[in-house]
Motif scaffolding. Structure first.
Motif, PDB file in Angstrom:
ATOM      1  N   SER A  74       2.323  -5.459  14.894  1.00  0.00           N
ATOM      2  CA  SER A  74       1.176  -6.200  15.405  1.00  0.00           C
ATOM      3  C   SER A  74       1.527  -7.648  15.719  1.00  0.00           C
ATOM      4  CB  SER A  74       0.027  -6.154  14.395  1.00  0.00           C
ATOM      5  OG  SER A  74       0.346  -6.918  13.250  1.00  0.00           O
ATOM      6  N   SER A  78       0.189 -10.884  10.058  1.00  0.00           N
ATOM      7  CA  SER A  78       0.741  -9.902   9.122  1.00  0.00           C
ATOM      8  C   SER A  78       2.032  -9.278   9.658  1.00  0.00           C
ATOM      9  CB  SER A  78      -0.268  -8.792   8.837  1.00  0.00           C
ATOM     10  OG  SER A  78      -0.459  -7.974   9.980  1.00  0.00           O
ATOM     11  N   ASP A  80       2.271  -6.493  11.036  1.00  0.00           N
ATOM     12  CA  ASP A  80       2.154  -5.174  10.411  1.00  0.00           C
ATOM     13  C   ASP A  80       2.874  -4.099  11.220  1.00  0.00           C
ATOM     14  OD1 ASP A  80       0.994  -3.396   8.395  1.00  0.00           O
ATOM     15  OD2 ASP A  80      -0.211  -2.624  10.055  1.00  0.00           O
ATOM     16  N   THR A 115       5.393  -6.629   7.628  1.00  0.00           N
ATOM     17  CA  THR A 115       4.744  -5.989   6.493  1.00  0.00           C
ATOM     18  C   THR A 115       4.374  -4.574   6.900  1.00  0.00           C
ATOM     19  OG1 THR A 115       2.470  -6.588   7.091  1.00  0.00           O
ATOM     20  CG2 THR A 115       3.725  -8.192   5.762  1.00  0.00           C
ATOM     21  N   ALA A 116       4.047  -3.766   5.925  1.00  0.00           N
ATOM     22  CA  ALA A 116       3.509  -2.422   6.176  1.00  0.00           C
ATOM     23  C   ALA A 116       2.745  -2.004   4.930  1.00  0.00           C
ATOM     24  CB  ALA A 116       4.626  -1.431   6.480  1.00  0.00           C
ATOM     25  N   THR A 117       1.694  -1.233   5.141  1.00  0.00           N
ATOM     26  CA  THR A 117       0.907  -0.737   4.012  1.00  0.00           C
ATOM     27  C   THR A 117       0.767   0.769   4.124  1.00  0.00           C
ATOM     28  OG1 THR A 117      -1.196  -1.043   5.175  1.00  0.00           O
ATOM     29  CG2 THR A 117      -0.412  -2.883   3.822  1.00  0.00           C
ATOM     30  N   MET A 155       1.581  -2.476  -0.434  1.00  0.00           N
ATOM     31  CA  MET A 155       2.069  -3.356   0.621  1.00  0.00           C
ATOM     32  C   MET A 155       3.567  -3.598   0.438  1.00  0.00           C
ATOM     33  SD  MET A 155       2.897  -6.347   2.322  1.00  0.00           S
ATOM     34  CE  MET A 155       2.878  -7.715   1.202  1.00  0.00           C
ATOM     35  N   GLN A 157       7.194  -5.314   2.373  1.00  0.00           N
ATOM     36  CA  GLN A 157       7.586  -6.387   3.282  1.00  0.00           C
ATOM     37  C   GLN A 157       9.094  -6.381   3.457  1.00  0.00           C
ATOM     38  OE1 GLN A 157       5.407  -9.981   2.711  1.00  0.00           O
ATOM     39  NE2 GLN A 157       7.087 -11.287   3.401  1.00  0.00           N
ATOM     40  N   TYR A 171      -3.693  -9.832   2.149  1.00  0.00           N
ATOM     41  CA  TYR A 171      -4.354  -8.639   1.603  1.00  0.00           C
ATOM     42  C   TYR A 171      -4.688  -8.848   0.126  1.00  0.00           C
ATOM     43  CZ  TYR A 171      -2.229  -6.589   5.804  1.00  0.00           C
ATOM     44  OH  TYR A 171      -1.819  -6.327   7.088  1.00  0.00           O
TER      45      TYR A 171
END
Length: 180
Positions: A74, A78, A80, A115-117, A155, A157, A171
């Motif tokens: 994104s 973030s 993301d 980052t990723a969740t 989360m 990173q 977050y």
């Protein structure tokens, strides 16, 4: 090779986005028609190509160049990492390979981290994150929209500049329930 989506990929996007199981842990509902898939493709990918920043790519096999998934980062703070893959191609290392290629590319840009969740009920997604070198930072609860149910996310990173002390905290800060 980085491959962007085109309007001609609407049918391939339908095959990815219409599957209930593929979309179970994604932040939108499955598409119900080819028209909805074309709209999804336009909003989530084609319009983003007009932005000056952002990375949104199709995941294809070299043999036919037809999308079977997607990977993106994104453009918000973030950075993301997001991904999805048709379920008949799960557990083959395809998504880890695609994410690793994108991370390798991003390492040579001005981006300092991604980052990723993942939902704690989707540990396979967390395995992809680990395989590309991401590090678990924390967990948090969020009322997930538009699906409107409570989710505990993990989360991860990946810092490209070597600063392992940097943690994206938005977050954590937004959630009343967070923990390591």
């Amino acid at each position: 090779m980085k491959r962007r989506f085109t309007q001609d990929d609407a049918e391939a996007m339908y095959l990815i986005q219409s599957d209930q199981e593929v979309n179970k842990f994604l932040p939108w509902f499955p598409v119900r028609s080819a028209e909805e898939a074309a709209e999804f493709l336009n909003i989530k990918y084609l319009r983003k190509y007009d932005d000056a920043w952002g990375y949104y790519y199709a995941v294809c096999f070299k043999e036919d160049n037809i999308p079977v998934g997607y990977v993106n980062v994104s453009s918000d703070e973030s950075h993301d990492l997001g991904y999805g893959l048709r379920k008949e191609f799960w557990h083959m290392g395809i998504m880890a390979e695609a994410c690793k290629a994108l991370a390798g590319y991003l390492k040579n840009t001005e981006m300092m981290y991604i980052t990723a969740t993942h939902d704690i009920n989707n540990p396979a997604s967390g395995e992809v994150m680990k395989k590309i070198g991401m590090t678990y930072k924390y967990s948090y609860e969020e009322m997930w929209q538009p699906k409107n149910y409570l989710v505990t996310f993990r989360m991860y990173q990946l810092n490209f500049d070597g600063d392992e002390n940097r943690t994206y905290s938005k977050y954590w800060d937004k959630s009343d329930v967070h923990f390591i």
